[in-house]
Design an enzyme around this catalytic site. Structure first.
Site, short mmCIF file in Angstrom:
data_model
loop_
_atom_site.label_atom_id
_atom_site.label_comp_id
_atom_site.label_asym_id
_atom_site.label_seq_id
_atom_site.Cartn_x
_atom_site.Cartn_y
_atom_site.Cartn_z
CB ALA B 33 -0.91 -0.02 1.23
CB THR B 34 3.33 2.70 -0.79
OG1 THR B 34 3.98 3.94 -0.68
CG2 THR B 34 4.14 1.80 -1.68
CB THR B 35 2.12 5.62 -5.26
OG1 THR B 35 0.77 5.13 -5.17
CG2 THR B 35 2.49 5.78 -6.72
CE LYS B 66 5.02 5.21 1.98
NZ LYS B 66 3.72 5.37 1.31
CB SER B 170 -1.61 -0.24 -3.61
OG SER B 170 -1.40 0.95 -2.86
#
Lengths: 276, 257
Positions: B33-35, B66, B170
């Site tokens: 869950a991230t971009t 991140k 995601s």
């Protein structure tokens, strides 16, 4: 034959004599704090003698290159494992020396059946604040010393004392990198000249006809004479300098001074020897 | 003695293990869950990531970083389980430093890539168990070749070189299409974009990802939260400060109709 205490003491004594001999030709190392961090200087012959150990730790050494390599690797290993398992700020020079390599060096020195480490080591540590900067030296027998401001390595303790006296005489409150470089080279020359003198004296002792060998050593050479001495040797040797720079970007503060930087900072008389 | 200058080997000799192998297949599928995204622009490579960390429906944290710097010329952008990802970054950071300091030379760019794959491979048991899957994008500047490079990985450690761009997490399906469109039919290809335009595109892309993916944070102007954007060029890594992103976002990303 070493089971008897007397024999052992005698063997250790012989070892000291043997080891002292090994450093006669070595190149002194000078470390000095300046306004931006710590500078280490030597004029090496063949293998480099200044190294990066960790983010804020630098190493300078005298002695046998293989022994120095061995201890350098132990230091690197200990520092990186500790830095990974705990944190980079837990890696300190004092811990690496006192609990890390000093006992190993002492043990090797006293185990008369085995080969000792032929090394003298200087570790410079850049503190978070200037007053936390530390310099540690360690001798081939495992004796270590922690000082601030400046430290030197040379063939004998007498020569080291001589270099330190000169350093204290000449040191100002704050030095720019350029001034510090000039001073470390002069201190190096004091050490190098004294080592040459000591060797000459030793030869003179062998020949009873020589006279007045001790008197020359008492005179402190002039600034120009010292720089000239470095210049004379710089052809066959390399002026090697590294700094731990407080303002350096990123976590690694160690930076070897490259030729271009040296050209800009060195005293005019020495620039030509680096340029080639 | 092992391979010279290998920090990970040294850790293993001391009893360290990156992945604790769980029972395979017991874990539930975790979404990444991230971009995160990386693309080459005129001067080098841009790497960006949103700042949201989630656990299921919960927003855990809104200030996650991140896009992590490994050394002066390489970054790893992470999607997946943060605990494992951060640990990998720490290992890599120490490995590259240890190599440089012991061997007295930089580890080659290929050597760095190999180190990333190796860690991912070691981590396979945890990845399959569903407790430690990491899908990173590794980007950097290869000084020897004088060019920017982007690589992406699957959870098993397979390495793929991205020619123009790479995405992960995601929110990535949304922007993958946009990147393709931009690069093919945009006014100019991505690798011709000047620095400022590259930053604007990165902000737009992450805003689009946040539009369709609840796990992607996007930009939160009220809280002054901007994505992490890093530019890697031959000189090194530069983190774009919020003060630069704010005016760009306000003038070229927000739609004033």
């Amino acid at each position: 034959m070493y089971e008897e205490p007397y024999r052992w003491v005698e063997a250790v004594g012989n070892r000291r004599q043997y080891l002292d001999e090994q450093f006669k030709q070595g190149s002194p190392v000078v470390a000095l704090t300046y306004e931006g961090g710590i500078l280490i200087t030597t004029v090496s012959k063949g293998t480099p003698k200044l190294y990066e150990i960790y983010d804020r730790l630098a190493l300078g050494g005298m002695g046998h290159p293989t022994d120095l390599e061995k201890l350098r690797f132990s230091l690197l290993e200990m520092a990186h494992v500790e830095g990974f398992n705990r944190s980079p700020s837990d890696v300190t020079g004092a811990r690496l020396i006192k609990n890390g390599i000093a006992p190993v060096i002492k043990q090797a020195f006293e185990e008369v059946y085995k080969a000792p480490f032929i090394v003298r080591i200087l570790v410079a540590e850049l503190g978070q604040k200037p007053e936390k900067d530390a310099l540690l030296t360690i001798n081939y027998d495992g004796t270590f010393e922690e000082v601030t401001g400046h430290a030197v390595l040379a063939a004998t303790t007498a020569i080291q004392a001589k270099m330190l006296t000169y350093l204290k005489d000449q040191q100002q409150a704050t030095l720019t990198l350029e001034q510090a470089l000039d001073l470390t080279l002069r201190v190096w020359a004091i050490g190098s000249l004294a080592q040459q003198q000591a060797e000459a004296d030793q030869d003179a002792e062998a020949k009873p006809t020589a006279s007045g060998a001790g008197s020359v050593a008492a005179v402190i050479p002039s600034r120009d004479a010292l720089i000239e001495h470095v210049r004379g040797l710089a052809g066959e040797r390399t002026i090697e300098c590294a700094i731990l720079e407080r303002q350096a970007p990123g976590t690694s503060k160690y930076r070897p001074l490259k030729q271009a930087v040296l050209l800009r900072l060195l005293p005019a008389a020495l620039q030509s020897v680096v340029a080639h | 003695m092992g391979m010279q200058g290998d920090f990970y080997q040294l850790l293993k000799e001391q009893g360290y293990a990156l992945a604790t192998s769980g029972q395979v297949g017991t874990g539930h599928a975790l979404t990444n869950a991230t971009t995160i995204l990386a693309f080459k622009y005129r001067d080098g490579v841009l790497v960006a990531g949103d700042r949201r960390a989630t656990a299921g429906n919960m927003v855990m944290y809104d200030r996650t970083d991140k896009v992590l710097e490994i050394d002066r010329h390489s970054v790893m952008a992470i999607a997946g389980v943060p605990a494992t990802a951060y640990e990998m970054v720490r290992i890599l950071e120490h490995s590259f430093k240890y190599y440089r300091r012991t061997q007295l030379q930089e580890l080659s760019f290929d050597g760095k890539l190999r180190a990333v794959s190796k860690l991912l491979k070691e981590n396979v048991p945890a990845a399959l168990a569903g407790t430690g899957a990491v899908v990173p994008v590794f980007a950097g500047y290869d000084l020897e070749q004088g060019s920017a490079k982007i690589y992406f990985y699957d959870i098993l450690g397979a390495e793929f070189e991205a020619v123009e761009y790479a995405v992960s997490g995601s929110g990535s399906p949304t922007i993958r299409g946009i990147l393709h469109y931009l690069n093919t039919w945009g006014e100019q290809p991505l690798n011709a974009l000047p620095e400022e335009q590259a930053m604007v595109q990165a902000l737009r892309l992450l805003t689009s990802a946040a539009e369709f993916d609840s796990a992607t944070g996007g930009v939160n102007r009220e809280a002054s939260l901007y994505p992490v954007i890093k530019l890697i060029t031959g000189v090194g890594i530069q983190t774009v400060p919020d003060a630069t992103l704010k005016p760009l976002y306000e003038s070229q990303v927000v739609r004033y109709v």
